[in-house]
Design a protein around this motif. Sequence first.
Motif, PDB file in Angstrom:
ATOM      1  N   THR A  32      -7.063  -2.664  -3.515  1.00  0.00           N
ATOM      2  CA  THR A  32      -7.186  -2.057  -4.839  1.00  0.00           C
ATOM      3  C   THR A  32      -6.083  -2.554  -5.761  1.00  0.00           C
ATOM      4  OG1 THR A  32      -8.221  -0.070  -3.917  1.00  0.00           O
ATOM      5  CG2 THR A  32      -7.243   0.124  -6.111  1.00  0.00           C
ATOM      6  N   PHE A  33      -4.853  -2.592  -5.255  1.00  0.00           N
ATOM      7  CA  PHE A  33      -3.734  -3.063  -6.071  1.00  0.00           C
ATOM      8  C   PHE A  33      -3.880  -4.548  -6.394  1.00  0.00           C
ATOM      9  CE2 PHE A  33       0.671  -4.490  -6.777  1.00  0.00           C
ATOM     10  CZ  PHE A  33       1.014  -3.633  -7.811  1.00  0.00           C
ATOM     11  N   THR A  50       2.772   1.671  -3.479  1.00  0.00           N
ATOM     12  CA  THR A  50       1.898   1.996  -4.611  1.00  0.00           C
ATOM     13  C   THR A  50       1.055   3.241  -4.386  1.00  0.00           C
ATOM     14  OG1 THR A  50       0.092   0.597  -3.769  1.00  0.00           O
ATOM     15  CG2 THR A  50       1.726  -0.444  -5.225  1.00  0.00           C
ATOM     16  N   THR A  76      -6.577  -4.918  -9.086  1.00  0.00           N
ATOM     17  CA  THR A  76      -6.181  -4.440 -10.405  1.00  0.00           C
ATOM     18  C   THR A  76      -5.195  -5.383 -11.084  1.00  0.00           C
ATOM     19  OG1 THR A  76      -6.513  -2.149  -9.684  1.00  0.00           O
ATOM     20  CG2 THR A  76      -5.158  -2.500 -11.639  1.00  0.00           C
ATOM     21  N   ALA A 134       0.829  -1.209   0.000  1.00  0.00           N
ATOM     22  CA  ALA A 134       0.000   0.000   0.000  1.00  0.00           C
ATOM     23  C   ALA A 134       0.863   1.259   0.000  1.00  0.00           C
ATOM     24  CB  ALA A 134      -0.932  -0.017   1.207  1.00  0.00           C
ATOM     25  N   GLN A 190      -1.782   3.085  -3.033  1.00  0.00           N
ATOM     26  CA  GLN A 190      -3.154   2.602  -3.194  1.00  0.00           C
ATOM     27  C   GLN A 190      -3.507   1.694  -2.022  1.00  0.00           C
ATOM     28  OE1 GLN A 190      -3.229   0.349  -6.810  1.00  0.00           O
ATOM     29  NE2 GLN A 190      -3.139   2.123  -8.149  1.00  0.00           N
TER      30      GLN A 190
END
Length: 411
Positions: free
Chosen positions: A211-212, A205, A215, A202, A207
Motif C-alpha cells: 500500500t505504501f 507507516t 501510494t 510496514a 500500512q
Amino acid sequence: MTKNNNGFSEAGLGKLREVLARHVESNKIPGLVALVGRGEETHVEALGTMRHDSSEPMRRDTIFRMASTTKPVAVAATMVLLDDCRLRLDDPIDRWLPELADRQVLKRPDSPLGDTVPARRPISVRDLLTSTSGLGLDMTAMGSPMMSAYFERKVYGENGWLLPAVEPDEWIRRLGTLPLMYQPGERWLYNVSDDLLGVLVARVTGQPFETFLRTRIFDPLGMKDTAFYVPADKIDRLPPLYAPDPQTGEFTIEDPAEGGRHSTPPVFPSSGGGLDSTADDYHAYFRMLLNHGKHGAERILSRPAVELMTTNRLTPEQAAARETWARNVVHLSHGQGQHGGWGFGMAVRTYRGDYAPVGQFGWDGGAGTTTYADPHNQLVGILLTQTGMSTPDSARLIHDFWTTLYQAIED
C-alpha cells in the motif's frame, strides 16, 4: 552511420535485435521483452512466444516475475521515509523490529548456532539499506549451520522457494531465533536485509508494505502493472516461469501463471524478490532515478536520496567479499554481477570490467531479468524473460544484451 532520434544507431539497434533473436531461435529462451531508452525516447523488442509450446506472441505489456530485480525498486519506500524524517540512517531498528534487538553473533560464519558473542551494537537502518545487517543468504555455503537453520526453521525455503511464505510478524519471529552471521555493519550479505526493509516500512507507516509503495512510488510513476501478484484480469499477460533441466535443457514449469504463486496476494510481500512488473513500468522508475528523483514536474525522491541509492556505499573489504560471492552464484557468474560496489538495494559499477561504464546501477534477477541505468550515457536498459537461471542460457542472453546495447549508442 544512420542515427535515430534517441541516440542509438539504426545499425546498432538492428544488431541488437539480431542477437536477441538468435537466443530465441536457439529454442533455449521462449520469449523476451527488451526496452532501451535514452532521454524520453524508447526502443522496444518483443520477441518469441509467451510459452515454449505455443504460438502466442510475447508482447510489450507482458508481465514478468522480477525476482531480485525487485530490490532496486522496493528500496525506494525506505528512502521516502528518510526524506520524510520518519526514519534516520543510523537509527537502531530495535524500536520497530524488537525481534532483532540484543543480537548474538556467530564467532565464525560456519560456527554452530550456539557458538556466539554479543553484537557490538544494534542493527541500524543504514545496515539494512546496504545489506550489512549481519543476516543474509549464502548459497555457496548451504551446508553451514546457519544456512541449514534458515531452511529447517522455514525462514526461507518453505514450499521450496526462496521467498518468505508466512506473514511478516511470524517470519521475523523465526528470524529472531537465530544469531547474526557477522557483526552489524561488518559484511555485505544477500537478500535478508531487503526483506527486513519491507517489514520495517510496514511497521513505521502502519500500512501494508505494498500500500505504501503504491501510494508513494507506483501510482505517481504510472506503474499500473507493478504489484506483488497478478490479478485475474491480467493473468493472461503473465507467462509461466520455466526452470530448464540442467542436464537435458527440457522446459520445466517452475511456476504456472493461473494457479501459480503469483496469481494471488502473497502472505509476505517480499522486498527482496516478490514484484511482478513490465518493461515500461520499470523504465519509468529507472528514468526517475536518472532524473535525480523527479518524474515530469513531480518529485518522487529527493536528489540526495537518489545519490545515496545509486553510488557505492561499501568499503573496499566489503566490496571484495561481495564480488567473491557474485562469482560463485550461478546466474551472476557468466558476466553479470562483477560491479565492484553496492548502493542501497542495487549494484553500482566502480570499475570498468566490461562494456558498461563506471556509475551504472541496477540489478539482475534469477527469473531471467536485468535492469540498469547509466548516468553517463543517460541510458536505461531492461531485458525480461520467463526463463530462470537453472541453466546459464538466460544469463548469457543478458550478457549479450548489454554487450550489444552499448555498441548501439551513437552520439
